[in-house]
Design a protein around this motif. Structure first.
Motif, PDB file in Angstrom:
ATOM      1  N   ALA A 266      56.301  35.923  56.722  1.00 28.80           N
ATOM      2  CA  ALA A 266      55.847  35.431  55.561  1.00 28.80           C
ATOM      3  C   ALA A 266      55.758  36.324  54.566  1.00 28.80           C
ATOM      4  O   ALA A 266      56.036  36.086  53.135  1.00 28.80           O
ATOM      5  CB  ALA A 266      54.310  34.735  55.827  1.00 28.80           C
ATOM      6  N   LEU A 267      55.333  37.618  54.711  1.00 29.26           N
ATOM      7  CA  LEU A 267      55.451  38.436  53.547  1.00 29.26           C
ATOM      8  C   LEU A 267      56.644  38.967  53.314  1.00 29.26           C
ATOM      9  O   LEU A 267      57.018  39.205  52.054  1.00 29.26           O
ATOM     10  CB  LEU A 267      54.424  39.854  54.081  1.00 29.26           C
ATOM     11  CG  LEU A 267      52.971  39.660  54.492  1.00 29.26           C
ATOM     12  CD1 LEU A 267      52.474  40.851  54.990  1.00 29.26           C
ATOM     13  CD2 LEU A 267      52.169  39.425  53.177  1.00 29.26           C
ATOM     14  N   ALA A 268      57.590  38.928  54.098  1.00 25.06           N
ATOM     15  CA  ALA A 268      59.157  39.342  53.744  1.00 25.06           C
ATOM     16  C   ALA A 268      59.515  38.273  52.804  1.00 25.06           C
ATOM     17  O   ALA A 268      60.582  38.842  52.187  1.00 25.06           O
ATOM     18  CB  ALA A 268      59.902  39.485  55.235  1.00 25.06           C
ATOM     19  N   GLN A 269      59.089  36.838  52.553  1.00 22.62           N
ATOM     20  CA  GLN A 269      59.474  36.092  51.772  1.00 22.62           C
ATOM     21  C   GLN A 269      58.625  36.003  50.448  1.00 22.62           C
ATOM     22  O   GLN A 269      58.907  35.292  49.677  1.00 22.62           O
ATOM     23  CB  GLN A 269      59.655  34.969  52.399  1.00 22.62           C
ATOM     24  CG  GLN A 269      60.610  34.880  53.692  1.00 22.62           C
ATOM     25  CD  GLN A 269      61.882  34.849  53.221  1.00 22.62           C
ATOM     26  OE1 GLN A 269      62.216  35.123  52.071  1.00 22.62           O
ATOM     27  NE2 GLN A 269      62.920  35.082  54.299  1.00 22.62           N
ATOM     28  N   ALA A 270      57.767  36.992  50.259  1.00 27.07           N
ATOM     29  CA  ALA A 270      56.827  36.654  49.336  1.00 27.07           C
ATOM     30  C   ALA A 270      57.484  37.383  47.972  1.00 27.07           C
ATOM     31  O   ALA A 270      57.610  38.628  47.683  1.00 27.07           O
ATOM     32  CB  ALA A 270      55.449  37.533  49.368  1.00 27.07           C
ATOM     33  N   ARG A 271      57.883  36.633  46.882  1.00 28.00           N
ATOM     34  CA  ARG A 271      58.152  37.136  45.791  1.00 28.00           C
ATOM     35  C   ARG A 271      57.147  37.985  44.941  1.00 28.00           C
ATOM     36  O   ARG A 271      55.965  37.543  45.017  1.00 28.00           O
ATOM     37  CB  ARG A 271      58.734  35.910  44.729  1.00 28.00           C
ATOM     38  CG  ARG A 271      60.000  35.243  45.471  1.00 28.00           C
ATOM     39  CD  ARG A 271      60.725  34.429  44.642  1.00 28.00           C
ATOM     40  NE  ARG A 271      62.030  33.958  44.956  1.00 28.00           N
ATOM     41  CZ  ARG A 271      62.884  33.217  44.250  1.00 28.00           C
ATOM     42  NH1 ARG A 271      62.504  32.435  42.852  1.00 28.00           N
ATOM     43  NH2 ARG A 271      63.991  32.799  44.925  1.00 28.00           N
ATOM     44  N   PRO A 272      57.708  38.682  43.524  1.00 33.02           N
ATOM     45  CA  PRO A 272      56.673  39.223  42.887  1.00 33.02           C
ATOM     46  C   PRO A 272      55.942  38.004  42.111  1.00 33.02           C
ATOM     47  O   PRO A 272      56.470  36.787  41.786  1.00 33.02           O
ATOM     48  CB  PRO A 272      57.705  39.871  41.997  1.00 33.02           C
ATOM     49  CG  PRO A 272      58.699  40.460  42.654  1.00 33.02           C
ATOM     50  CD  PRO A 272      58.970  39.056  43.827  1.00 33.02           C
ATOM     51  N   GLY A 273      54.630  38.090  42.144  1.00 33.02           N
ATOM     52  CA  GLY A 273      53.782  37.022  41.695  1.00 33.02           C
ATOM     53  C   GLY A 273      52.974  36.202  42.499  1.00 33.02           C
ATOM     54  O   GLY A 273      51.990  35.528  42.339  1.00 33.02           O
ATOM     55  N   THR A 274      53.511  36.320  43.984  1.00 32.18           N
ATOM     56  CA  THR A 274      52.966  35.790  44.910  1.00 32.18           C
ATOM     57  C   THR A 274      51.578  36.352  45.119  1.00 32.18           C
ATOM     58  O   THR A 274      51.296  37.472  44.985  1.00 32.18           O
ATOM     59  CB  THR A 274      53.617  35.810  46.341  1.00 32.18           C
ATOM     60  OG1 THR A 274      54.772  35.178  46.072  1.00 32.18           O
ATOM     61  CG2 THR A 274      52.908  35.226  47.776  1.00 32.18           C
ATOM     62  N   ARG A 275      50.650  35.261  45.414  1.00 32.29           N
ATOM     63  CA  ARG A 275      49.015  36.031  45.375  1.00 32.29           C
ATOM     64  C   ARG A 275      48.738  36.001  47.096  1.00 32.29           C
ATOM     65  O   ARG A 275      49.407  35.189  47.894  1.00 32.29           O
ATOM     66  CB  ARG A 275      47.959  34.825  44.928  1.00 32.29           C
ATOM     67  CG  ARG A 275      48.219  34.951  43.358  1.00 32.29           C
ATOM     68  CD  ARG A 275      46.723  34.543  42.803  1.00 32.29           C
ATOM     69  NE  ARG A 275      46.132  33.513  43.412  1.00 32.29           N
ATOM     70  CZ  ARG A 275      44.933  33.381  43.154  1.00 32.29           C
ATOM     71  NH1 ARG A 275      44.173  34.037  42.716  1.00 32.29           N
ATOM     72  NH2 ARG A 275      44.130  32.233  43.741  1.00 32.29           N
ATOM     73  N   VAL A 276      48.311  36.977  47.511  1.00 31.27           N
ATOM     74  CA  VAL A 276      48.010  37.391  48.815  1.00 31.27           C
ATOM     75  C   VAL A 276      46.456  37.659  49.088  1.00 31.27           C
ATOM     76  O   VAL A 276      46.001  38.749  48.078  1.00 31.27           O
ATOM     77  CB  VAL A 276      48.908  38.683  49.422  1.00 31.27           C
ATOM     78  CG1 VAL A 276      48.589  38.988  50.812  1.00 31.27           C
ATOM     79  CG2 VAL A 276      50.222  38.164  49.168  1.00 31.27           C
ATOM     80  N   ARG A 277      45.849  37.312  50.067  1.00 35.25           N
ATOM     81  CA  ARG A 277      44.419  37.864  50.527  1.00 35.25           C
ATOM     82  C   ARG A 277      44.583  38.229  51.991  1.00 35.25           C
ATOM     83  O   ARG A 277      45.212  37.509  52.650  1.00 35.25           O
ATOM     84  CB  ARG A 277      43.176  37.326  50.079  1.00 35.25           C
ATOM     85  CG  ARG A 277      43.174  35.833  50.801  1.00 35.25           C
ATOM     86  CD  ARG A 277      41.964  35.070  49.878  1.00 35.25           C
ATOM     87  NE  ARG A 277      41.553  33.770  50.655  1.00 35.25           N
ATOM     88  CZ  ARG A 277      40.801  33.665  51.759  1.00 35.25           C
ATOM     89  NH1 ARG A 277      40.246  34.750  52.384  1.00 35.25           N
ATOM     90  NH2 ARG A 277      40.744  32.465  52.086  1.00 35.25           N
ATOM     91  N   PHE A 278      43.676  38.866  52.299  1.00 38.91           N
ATOM     92  CA  PHE A 278      43.760  39.270  53.800  1.00 38.91           C
ATOM     93  C   PHE A 278      42.371  38.791  54.586  1.00 38.91           C
ATOM     94  O   PHE A 278      41.302  38.732  53.976  1.00 38.91           O
ATOM     95  CB  PHE A 278      43.928  40.793  54.113  1.00 38.91           C
ATOM     96  CG  PHE A 278      44.957  41.295  53.474  1.00 38.91           C
ATOM     97  CD1 PHE A 278      46.107  41.314  54.136  1.00 38.91           C
ATOM     98  CD2 PHE A 278      45.066  42.046  52.289  1.00 38.91           C
ATOM     99  CE1 PHE A 278      47.291  41.729  53.369  1.00 38.91           C
ATOM    100  CE2 PHE A 278      46.101  42.404  51.448  1.00 38.91           C
ATOM    101  CZ  PHE A 278      47.419  42.394  52.138  1.00 38.91           C
ATOM    102  N   ARG A 279      42.659  38.251  55.788  1.00 40.33           N
ATOM    103  CA  ARG A 279      41.513  37.740  56.718  1.00 40.33           C
ATOM    104  C   ARG A 279      41.600  38.329  57.850  1.00 40.33           C
ATOM    105  O   ARG A 279      42.295  38.591  58.686  1.00 40.33           O
ATOM    106  CB  ARG A 279      41.967  36.157  56.647  1.00 40.33           C
ATOM    107  CG  ARG A 279      40.938  35.394  57.630  1.00 40.33           C
ATOM    108  CD  ARG A 279      41.132  34.076  58.254  1.00 40.33           C
ATOM    109  NE  ARG A 279      42.200  34.246  59.311  1.00 40.33           N
ATOM    110  CZ  ARG A 279      43.276  33.834  59.561  1.00 40.33           C
ATOM    111  NH1 ARG A 279      43.710  33.260  58.401  1.00 40.33           N
ATOM    112  NH2 ARG A 279      43.928  33.836  60.360  1.00 40.33           N
ATOM    113  N   MET A 280      40.225  39.125  58.025  1.00 37.04           N
ATOM    114  CA  MET A 280      39.910  39.768  58.939  1.00 37.04           C
ATOM    115  C   MET A 280      39.820  38.993  60.231  1.00 37.04           C
ATOM    116  O   MET A 280      39.080  38.030  60.386  1.00 37.04           O
ATOM    117  CB  MET A 280      38.335  40.531  59.076  1.00 37.04           C
ATOM    118  CG  MET A 280      38.342  41.313  57.556  1.00 37.04           C
ATOM    119  SD  MET A 280      39.635  42.533  57.260  1.00 37.04           S
ATOM    120  CE  MET A 280      40.278  42.088  55.870  1.00 37.04           C
ATOM    121  N   SER A 281      40.225  39.489  61.351  1.00 35.09           N
ATOM    122  CA  SER A 281      40.499  38.735  62.716  1.00 35.09           C
ATOM    123  C   SER A 281      40.476  39.596  64.045  1.00 35.09           C
ATOM    124  O   SER A 281      40.409  40.855  63.675  1.00 35.09           O
ATOM    125  CB  SER A 281      41.642  37.969  62.854  1.00 35.09           C
ATOM    126  OG  SER A 281      42.769  38.886  62.816  1.00 35.09           O
TER     127      SER A 281
END
Length: 281
Positions: A266-281
């Motif tokens: 999914a990160l490989a397809q993230a264009r500039p401007g895509t919003r990302v946050r990380f979830r601890m697991s």
């Protein structure tokens, strides 16, 4: 000899397979397709083993001509696929006759399309892989018009006839494991769980993010240590970099967390401007 001629590589196209893991001690990154799920699917639809090499085309725009009949498949984001002008769409096995031209349009979402051809792209291997490593320059050079790529012997297509692709989302919530150097940062779990924005400086080496900088809890510098694909390294700017397949094998900045392998496509397809946050697991 069965072959494929590149008529137009589009913005940027590379030969990639599943990479060359196991050479970090030589300073060689694992490399390989950034969206491994899409390459595996394309190979399955084209009748290839998962390890076969295909073409990773940034923002599509690829045009190729085949010298022999083949089954091809294009996966990744939804994109228009045509053979001599006839539209077939993506995520389906497409029959192509010798002399016909296949073109891949520009996806409206996502970044990287994957073209698999029955028999696989059979360029020479380097350290057991046909992948291009853009950081070290190992593997076949970026494709250009006029390149002729050999193809292997075709297999029998297997699996579903049609796969419904999911559009690349504008926001991603990415599962990560905290550490190993999270103690070097001030409340990294809270900082990483905020929204970040993918920047235009991102590439196959790493996804660069912009947002509220993370703060150091420990001054000084770490000795260089090994890093893995998915490592979230925090440089002095406090703005994280998510290492992708062509990352350096060592680094001296603290790694706050590591992305779960299943989330890397999914990160490989993230264009500039895509919003990302990380979830601890």
């Amino acid at each position: 000899m069965r072959s494929l001629e590149v008529l137009d590589p589009g913005p940027y196209a590379l030969v990639e397979d599943l990479g060359r893991p196991g050479y970090a001690h030589l300073g060689v990154a694992p490399s390989g397709a950034l969206d491994t799920a899409s390459l595996r699917l394309a190979n399955r639809l084209a009748g290839n083993p998962a390890t076969a090499a295909g073409i990773e085309a940034l923002l599509g725009g690829l045009a190729v001509r085949l010298t022999a009949s083949a089954t091809v498949a294009v996966t990744g984001p939804v994109v228009d696929v045509r053979v001599d002008g006839r539209s077939f769409g993506s995520h389906v096995p497409v029959p192509v006759r010798a002399g016909q031209t296949l073109t891949v349009g520009t996806p409206s979402t996502g970044l990287r399309c994957y073209l698999a051809v029955s028999g696989g792209i059979a360029v020479e291997e380097v350290l057991g892989s046909r992948s291009r490593d853009v950081l070290s320059g190992i593997g076949p050079a970026p494709l250009k018009g006029g390149d002729v790529l050999p193809l292997g012997e075709p297999g029998i297509p297997a699996g579903a006839d049609v796969i419904v692709p999911a559009p690349a989302p504008a926001e991603l919530v990415v599962p990560v494991t905290l550490g190993p150097r999270d103690d070097w940062l001030d409340d990294p779990a809270r900082g990483l769980s905020a929204w970040w924005t993918v920047t235009a400086e991102s590439n196959r080496v790493g996804l660069r993010l912009d947002g509220t900088p993370l703060r150091r809890a420990i001054d000084g510098e770490l000795p260089s240590e090994g890093v893995v694909t998915g490592a979230i390294q925090v440089p002095p700017s406090g703005l994280p970099v998510v290492f992708l397949a062509d990352h350096p094998t060592t680094g001296g900045y603290p790694v706050a967390a590591v992305v779960r392998p299943a989330a890397l496509s999914a990160l490989a397809q993230a264009r500039p401007g895509t919003r990302v946050r990380f979830r601890m697991s």
